[in-house]
Design a protein around this motif. Structure first.
Motif, short mmCIF file in Angstrom:
data_model
loop_
_atom_site.label_atom_id
_atom_site.label_comp_id
_atom_site.label_asym_id
_atom_site.label_seq_id
_atom_site.Cartn_x
_atom_site.Cartn_y
_atom_site.Cartn_z
N LEU A 61 -2.85 3.16 -4.31
CA LEU A 61 -2.12 4.41 -4.13
C LEU A 61 -3.00 5.30 -3.26
CD1 LEU A 61 -1.21 5.09 -7.89
CD2 LEU A 61 0.22 3.92 -6.19
N ILE A 62 -2.50 5.72 -2.12
CA ILE A 62 -3.28 6.59 -1.24
C ILE A 62 -2.53 7.91 -1.03
CG2 ILE A 62 -4.39 6.89 1.00
CD1 ILE A 62 -4.61 3.92 1.28
N CYS A 63 -3.16 8.99 -1.41
CA CYS A 63 -2.60 10.33 -1.23
C CYS A 63 -3.29 11.01 -0.05
CB CYS A 63 -2.80 11.17 -2.48
SG CYS A 63 -2.02 10.51 -3.96
N ILE A 64 -2.52 11.75 0.74
CA ILE A 64 -3.09 12.51 1.86
C ILE A 64 -2.64 13.96 1.72
CG2 ILE A 64 -3.30 12.74 4.36
CD1 ILE A 64 -2.53 9.82 4.65
N GLY A 65 -3.58 14.88 1.49
CA GLY A 65 -3.24 16.29 1.33
C GLY A 65 -2.11 16.48 0.34
N ALA A 66 -2.21 15.78 -0.79
CA ALA A 66 -1.05 15.61 -1.68
C ALA A 66 -1.22 16.31 -3.02
CB ALA A 66 -0.80 14.13 -1.90
N PHE A 67 -0.10 16.39 -3.75
CA PHE A 67 -0.09 17.02 -5.07
C PHE A 67 -0.28 15.96 -6.16
CE2 PHE A 67 2.18 20.15 -2.52
CZ PHE A 67 1.62 21.33 -2.98
N LEU A 68 -1.21 16.25 -7.08
CA LEU A 68 -1.41 15.43 -8.27
C LEU A 68 -1.03 16.31 -9.46
CD1 LEU A 68 -4.89 13.87 -7.36
CD2 LEU A 68 -2.61 12.89 -6.97
N PRO A 91 7.61 13.43 -13.45
CA PRO A 91 7.70 12.26 -14.35
C PRO A 91 6.32 11.63 -14.51
CG PRO A 91 9.27 12.13 -12.49
CD PRO A 91 8.28 13.19 -12.16
N PRO A 92 6.16 10.70 -15.47
CA PRO A 92 4.87 10.01 -15.63
C PRO A 92 4.42 9.37 -14.32
CG PRO A 92 6.34 9.50 -17.46
CD PRO A 92 7.16 10.26 -16.46
N SER A 93 3.13 9.45 -14.04
CA SER A 93 2.58 8.95 -12.77
C SER A 93 1.76 7.68 -12.95
CB SER A 93 1.69 10.02 -12.13
OG SER A 93 2.44 11.15 -11.74
N ALA A 94 1.79 6.83 -11.94
CA ALA A 94 1.08 5.55 -12.00
C ALA A 94 -0.43 5.73 -12.09
CB ALA A 94 1.44 4.70 -10.78
N TRP A 95 -0.96 6.82 -11.51
CA TRP A 95 -2.41 6.96 -11.54
C TRP A 95 -2.97 7.15 -12.95
CZ3 TRP A 95 -2.95 11.93 -13.25
CH2 TRP A 95 -2.08 12.91 -12.78
N THR A 96 -2.10 7.36 -13.93
CA THR A 96 -2.57 7.44 -15.33
C THR A 96 -2.73 6.05 -15.94
OG1 THR A 96 -0.33 7.57 -16.28
CG2 THR A 96 -1.37 9.65 -15.61
N GLU A 97 -2.19 5.02 -15.31
CA GLU A 97 -2.25 3.67 -15.86
C GLU A 97 -3.62 3.04 -15.59
OE1 GLU A 97 2.41 2.30 -15.61
OE2 GLU A 97 1.14 1.80 -13.92
N LEU A 103 0.87 -1.16 0.00
CA LEU A 103 0.00 0.00 0.00
C LEU A 103 0.92 1.22 0.00
CD1 LEU A 103 -3.01 0.90 0.39
CD2 LEU A 103 -2.51 0.99 2.83
N LEU A 104 0.86 2.04 -1.05
CA LEU A 104 1.73 3.21 -1.13
C LEU A 104 1.00 4.40 -0.54
CD1 LEU A 104 4.60 3.54 -2.26
CD2 LEU A 104 3.60 4.48 -4.34
N LEU A 105 1.47 4.89 0.59
CA LEU A 105 0.83 5.98 1.32
C LEU A 105 1.71 7.22 1.19
CD1 LEU A 105 -1.63 6.54 3.11
CD2 LEU A 105 -0.28 5.80 5.08
N MET A 106 1.17 8.26 0.55
CA MET A 106 1.98 9.41 0.15
C MET A 106 1.40 10.72 0.69
SD MET A 106 2.40 8.15 -3.82
CE MET A 106 0.67 7.64 -3.90
N HIS A 107 2.25 11.51 1.30
CA HIS A 107 1.81 12.78 1.87
C HIS A 107 2.42 13.95 1.11
CE1 HIS A 107 2.04 15.92 5.31
NE2 HIS A 107 0.83 15.96 4.76
N SER A 108 1.59 14.93 0.76
CA SER A 108 2.04 16.22 0.23
C SER A 108 2.92 16.03 -1.01
CB SER A 108 2.76 16.98 1.34
OG SER A 108 2.93 18.33 1.02
N TYR A 109 4.15 16.58 -1.00
CA TYR A 109 5.07 16.42 -2.13
C TYR A 109 5.36 14.96 -2.44
CZ TYR A 109 9.59 15.93 -4.46
OH TYR A 109 10.60 15.53 -5.30
N SER A 160 3.70 12.48 -3.03
CA SER A 160 2.91 11.83 -4.08
C SER A 160 3.50 12.04 -5.46
CB SER A 160 1.47 12.38 -4.07
OG SER A 160 1.48 13.77 -4.37
N MET A 161 4.33 13.08 -5.64
CA MET A 161 4.91 13.32 -6.96
C MET A 161 5.93 12.24 -7.32
SD MET A 161 5.12 17.51 -6.91
CE MET A 161 5.94 17.56 -8.51
N PRO A 162 6.99 12.07 -6.54
CA PRO A 162 7.92 10.98 -6.87
C PRO A 162 7.33 9.60 -6.57
CG PRO A 162 8.59 12.04 -4.82
CD PRO A 162 7.49 12.87 -5.40
N GLY A 163 6.47 9.51 -5.53
CA GLY A 163 5.90 8.22 -5.16
C GLY A 163 5.04 7.62 -6.26
#
Length: 256
Positions: free
Chosen positions: A107-114, A181-187, A72-78, A80-83
């Motif tokens: 992929l879980i973002c918390i208060g993050a940048f997309l 860079p290209p992001s996984a959420w586009t897949e 489970l990829l848990l990403m906060h703020s910035y 989420s960009m490299p994650g």
């Protein structure tokens, strides 16, 4: 049934001790946790792509390809960009179809940048970072946040915020000005496996901006909200609520 391993990707300026109570609570809830820092928190010369490469090579690939773990990829703020970039090609759905063990279940973002591919964090904000990001301080090539308590944790009790501000570290300017860079959420394989926990009273990344970024992806997200929460409240004072939302997201992704 064993819980997936959480790979936690932090925000800028915020080292592991800042999240320690949250990470410990996750482990108490039964989640193995792997915290990963990135080069831009250590070097002024590191950009978003270098951070993504470090996350992939130091955490995602070893856990999935060598140990066959569900992640489970848990990403906060910035983070989420490299994650999100590091997660490309590792979705459990694809790996299962190919007879491979392990993979990223959500992929879980918390208060993050997309951030769209090719745009920077600064570019997403009109080409300029907020005034509270103090560029080239305390030295050239890095930055620090001004008035961190007000921006990050105005709703958190002083004892915790004092500890947080004492732990902040300078961050590379390039992390915010280099292209996403290209992001996984586009897949397509991540359809139904992307989630966002909105921090409802966030002064660093406003609630409006969070919903705007989610909508801007053109994808369907599992969206949860912690209504009265600042940028750091989910990790400092609203830990139980945040972890309950993580439980809900995991359950929804496993049923997908």
């Amino acid at each position: 049934m064993s819980k997936p391993t959480i790979v936690f990707i932090p925000g800028a300026w915020l080292p592991e001790p800042t999240y320690s109570s949250f990470l410990q609570a996750l482990e108490k809830a039964g989640y193995p946790v792997r915290y990963i820092s990135f080069p831009s928190s250590e070097s002024a010369g590191a950009d978003c792509q270098q951070d993504a490469t470090a996350i992939r090579d130091q955490a995602i690939k070893p856990l999935i390809e060598h140990e066959g773990k569900d992640i489970l990829l848990l990403m906060h703020s910035y983070g989420s960009m490299p994650g999100a970039s590091a997660a490309r090609g590792f979705c459990k759905t694809d790996r299962q179809r190919n007879g491979q063990a392990g993979g990223i279940i959500a992929l879980i973002c918390i208060g993050a940048f997309l951030v769209p591919e090719g745009l920077s964090c600064a570019g997403l904000q009109g080409g300029k970072l907020p005034d509270w990001v103090l560029l080239d301080q305390p030295e050239k090539g890095v930055n620090i946040p001004d008035n961190a308590v007000e921006i990050f944790a105005a709703d958190v009790e002083p004892g915790l915020t004092n500890q947080m501000t004492a732990q902040l570290k300078p961050h590379s300017n390039l992390a915010f000005t280099s292209e996403q860079p290209p992001s996984a959420w586009t897949e397509s394989s991540y359809d139904g496996r992307c989630a966002y926990i909105v921090t409802g009273e966030d002064r660093a990344v406003s609630k409006h901006a969070q919903y705007q970024m989610i909508e801007g992806t053109g994808k369907r997200w599992i969206v949860k909200e912690i209504p009265s929460s600042s940028h750091m409240a989910p990790f400092l004072s609203l830990t139980d609520i945040c972890i309950e939302l993580v439980h809900e997201i995991v359950s929804e992704c496993e049923d997908f």
